[in-house]
Design a protein around this motif. Structure first.
Motif, PDB file in Angstrom:
ATOM      1  N   ALA A 264      13.718  12.267  -1.837  1.00  0.00           N
ATOM      2  CA  ALA A 264      15.134  12.025  -1.562  1.00  0.00           C
ATOM      3  C   ALA A 264      15.475  12.366  -0.117  1.00  0.00           C
ATOM      4  N   LEU A 265      14.964  13.497   0.360  1.00  0.00           N
ATOM      5  CA  LEU A 265      15.223  13.892   1.745  1.00  0.00           C
ATOM      6  C   LEU A 265      14.560  12.928   2.729  1.00  0.00           C
ATOM      7  N   GLY A 266      13.333  12.502   2.401  1.00  0.00           N
ATOM      8  CA  GLY A 266      12.641  11.549   3.260  1.00  0.00           C
ATOM      9  C   GLY A 266      13.373  10.224   3.339  1.00  0.00           C
ATOM     10  N   ALA A 267      13.857   9.762   2.201  1.00  0.00           N
ATOM     11  CA  ALA A 267      14.607   8.503   2.182  1.00  0.00           C
ATOM     12  C   ALA A 267      15.910   8.640   2.956  1.00  0.00           C
ATOM     13  N   LEU A 268      16.613   9.751   2.752  1.00  0.00           N
ATOM     14  CA  LEU A 268      17.902   9.939   3.412  1.00  0.00           C
ATOM     15  C   LEU A 268      17.753  10.039   4.928  1.00  0.00           C
ATOM     16  N   SER A 269      16.672  10.620   5.389  1.00  0.00           N
ATOM     17  CA  SER A 269      16.452  10.728   6.833  1.00  0.00           C
ATOM     18  C   SER A 269      16.343   9.365   7.499  1.00  0.00           C
TER      19      SER A 269
ATOM     20  N   ALA B  78       6.449   7.907   8.388  1.00  0.00           N
ATOM     21  CA  ALA B  78       6.406   8.298   6.976  1.00  0.00           C
ATOM     22  C   ALA B  78       4.964   8.401   6.486  1.00  0.00           C
ATOM     23  N   GLY B  79       4.117   7.478   6.916  1.00  0.00           N
ATOM     24  CA  GLY B  79       2.716   7.513   6.515  1.00  0.00           C
ATOM     25  C   GLY B  79       1.989   8.740   7.037  1.00  0.00           C
ATOM     26  N   CYS B  80       2.279   9.122   8.273  1.00  0.00           N
ATOM     27  CA  CYS B  80       1.650  10.310   8.854  1.00  0.00           C
ATOM     28  C   CYS B  80       2.059  11.575   8.095  1.00  0.00           C
ATOM     29  N   ILE B  81       3.342  11.669   7.752  1.00  0.00           N
ATOM     30  CA  ILE B  81       3.825  12.833   6.996  1.00  0.00           C
ATOM     31  C   ILE B  81       3.163  12.876   5.618  1.00  0.00           C
ATOM     32  N   ALA B  82       3.048  11.707   4.981  1.00  0.00           N
ATOM     33  CA  ALA B  82       2.412  11.654   3.663  1.00  0.00           C
ATOM     34  C   ALA B  82       0.959  12.124   3.739  1.00  0.00           C
TER      35      ALA B  82
ATOM     36  N   MET C 255       0.829  -1.208   0.000  1.00  0.00           N
ATOM     37  CA  MET C 255       0.000   0.000   0.000  1.00  0.00           C
ATOM     38  C   MET C 255       0.867   1.262   0.000  1.00  0.00           C
ATOM     39  N   GLY C 256       2.012   1.193   0.707  1.00  0.00           N
ATOM     40  CA  GLY C 256       2.939   2.319   0.684  1.00  0.00           C
ATOM     41  C   GLY C 256       3.491   2.562  -0.696  1.00  0.00           C
TER      42      GLY C 256
ATOM     43  N   VAL D 203       6.652   9.611   1.264  1.00  0.00           N
ATOM     44  CA  VAL D 203       6.810   8.559   0.256  1.00  0.00           C
ATOM     45  C   VAL D 203       8.267   8.089   0.183  1.00  0.00           C
ATOM     46  N   GLY D 204       9.208   9.025   0.292  1.00  0.00           N
ATOM     47  CA  GLY D 204      10.618   8.648   0.308  1.00  0.00           C
ATOM     48  C   GLY D 204      10.944   7.732   1.460  1.00  0.00           C
ATOM     49  N   GLY D 205      10.333   7.994   2.623  1.00  0.00           N
ATOM     50  CA  GLY D 205      10.524   7.106   3.763  1.00  0.00           C
ATOM     51  C   GLY D 205      10.023   5.705   3.480  1.00  0.00           C
TER      52      GLY D 205
END
Length: 511
Positions: free
Chosen positions: A78-83, A100-104, A21-22, A131-133
């Motif tokens: 990219a920033l979300g993934a890097l975090s 990550a879901g809450c931020i999205a 789902m993500g 989404v990056g997360g």
């Protein structure tokens, strides 16, 4: 909750579906902007990115703004993934996915309700952070929670759903195209993806944590319970004991001390080598050029190939349905054919597609039938990319990274994927405006190079436990040896190499 009763394959399937789902949100949000760019209601709200009704220098200027508006989402990703290089190890896999879901959710709500371009851009960045997360942590979580023989299928399931999200976005926008003079034609498609984020956030904390992360935090008893559920056995069974012993061994070097947590360390586990492979495969996947079509297919078909708005959207929708079918084929092939062969064949197929698109695009102005012929190679590109280059790079990065650095490596590789995704989205409008059909030649060269690189440096991981993959790199003395060693190393070597002598004796007696 009902999830507490799940064990074995059913539990693995639910873990995979929640993660999917993500990725469905990832695919949906990546494609949703494509169909909006030529809607009257959308460009009326944001006239600064209206390239359909502009010409000359004004069109060039608006193309730049449009590219930035669409591509800024990738920067957020990219920033979300890097975090997650920090959060994935600090909070654990589940809580990082929940965050990550809450931020999205916040980003989607703002993105569906803006009245200025600045609001829309900020909202896309926030959505991208979430989404990056997902893209950094979900493949790692599933890889660490799956058995070796079906790990590929479980992770590729995410890609299947991600492309399903693209399909849903394409056809939902096509249906609303006929009410394009009303803001609902673009606000509703953006808001619709909130469903996927809510499903992830409401379910993920009820699923078990990654057993490998628990072991890395010395929570061995909890890890034993989780392994027991995943193996559908008791927490104190022999299979669980062997699994725990193998994971614990992978955290130590030969002297019994903890291995390096530096992803760039030049050590016996070849951290630097593995980090370069993980980041490299994600960069090369994005530089295949597939997102030229994903982001701008409606614009290309309508302005460059001369199709009507309705026909352009039908073609784009059919492309995504075809990609969805091919993603399903990838789920079937990944644990049969293997990662390496899919990467190699996909790079070759993308090179052929880009070469043919360049040739046909060069004569479209004088030969209108070339527009129809070029559609074949758009479909060819959407055959090879989902099979070998869509989610395989995310999964491959999680597989080859050592447990000590897996969170950091998957975060950096996912971030690299998004950064180069941003590059494609940003430069494509300008690239077509300035060099036209020659723009495809850039990606022809990159895909040809990827084919060679995958052949020389990327070992097969099919059917290997994550600890066996460790052994492949430990035995390698140079990057050129890894592919050969992966072919020669016996399977299940980790059990023989790491099992406690007493446990191994008991195992042999029972066998």
């Amino acid at each position: 909750m009902v999830f507490d009763q799940l064990r074995g394959r059913r539990l693995s399937l639910v873990v995979g579906l929640v993660g999917a789902m993500g990725f469905m949100l990832q695919g949906y949000d990546q494609a949703v902007a494509n169909g909006l760019l030529t809607l009257n209601s959308f460009v009326r709200t944001f006239p600064a990115i209206d390239v359909i009704h502009a010409t000359g220098a004004e069109k060039s200027h608006k193309s730049t703004i449009q590219g930035t508006t669409i591509a800024i989402y990738e920067v957020g990703c990219a920033l979300g993934a890097l975090s997650c290089a920090y959060l994935g190890d600090k909070l654990g896999r589940r809580r990082t996915i929940f965050l990550a879901g809450c931020i999205a959710c916040v980003g989607i709500i703002i993105q569906a309700s803006p009245f200025t371009l600045a609001q829309f851009i900020v909202a896309r960045v926030i959505t991208g952070l979430g989404v990056g997360g997902f893209t950094a942590v979900v493949p790692m979580y599933i890889s660490e929670s799956s058995r070796a023989e079906n790990r590929g299928r479980m992770v590729l399931l995410e890609g299947f759903f991600a492309i399903g999200g693209i399909v849903v976005a394409s056809w939902l926008e096509f249906g609303l195209y006929y009410v394009q003079d009303n803001d609902v034609s673009w606000r509703f498609p953006i808001a619709f993806q909130l469903i996927f984020a809510i499903i992830v956030t409401s379910c993920i904390l009820f699923l078990p944590e990654s057993p490998r992360w628990l072991v890395s935090k010395n929570r061995v008893e909890e890890a034993a319970v989780v392994l027991g559920r995943l193996e559908d056995t008791d927490g104190d069974s022999e299979a669980v004991a062997l699994g725990l012993d193998t994971i614990q061994h992978s955290l130590q070097d030969e002297s019994g001390s903890e291995r390096s947590h530096n992803p760039f360390a030049f050590n016996e586990t070849r951290n630097f080598h593995r980090t370069c492979l993980a980041i490299g495969v994600n960069i090369l996947a994005q530089m295949s050029g597939i997102n030229i079509i994903t982001f701008y297919s409606d614009t290309i078909f309508q302005t460059d190939l001369g199709y009507t708005g309705t026909t352009s959207r039908i073609i784009s929708g059919c492309l995504q349905i075809w990609q969805f079918i091919c993603a399903g084929i990838a789920v079937y092939l990944i644990d049969r054919v293997g990662r390496r062969r899919l990467l190699i064949s996909a790079a070759l197929g993308m090179a052929i597609s880009q070469a043919c698109l360049a040739g046909l695009s060069s004569v479209i102005t004088t030969n209108k039938s070339a527009a129809s012929a070029s559609l074949l190679f758009y479909f060819l590109a959407f055959t090879f990319f989902p099979i070998g280059l869509f989610l395989v790079p995310f999964m491959y990065a999680a597989e080859i990274a050592p447990l000590q650095t897996r969170g950091k490596v998957t975060a950096m590789s996912a971030s690299a994927n998004w950064l180069f995704n941003f590059l494609i989205a940003e430069v494509t409008p300008t690239g077509f405006d300035n060099i036209g059909w020659k723009y495809y030649l850039i990606y022809l060269c990159i895909n040809a190079s990827s084919f060679v690189i995958f052949c020389l440096f990327y070992p097969e991981t099919k059917g290997r436990s994550l600890e066996e993959i460790d052994e492949i790199f430990i035995r390698s003395k140079s990057p050129f040896e890894t592919v050969r060693i992966a072919k020669e190393l016996p399977f299940q070597i980790d059990v023989l190499a790491t099992a406690d002598e007493k446990i191994l004796d008991e195992h042999i007696e029972k066998v």
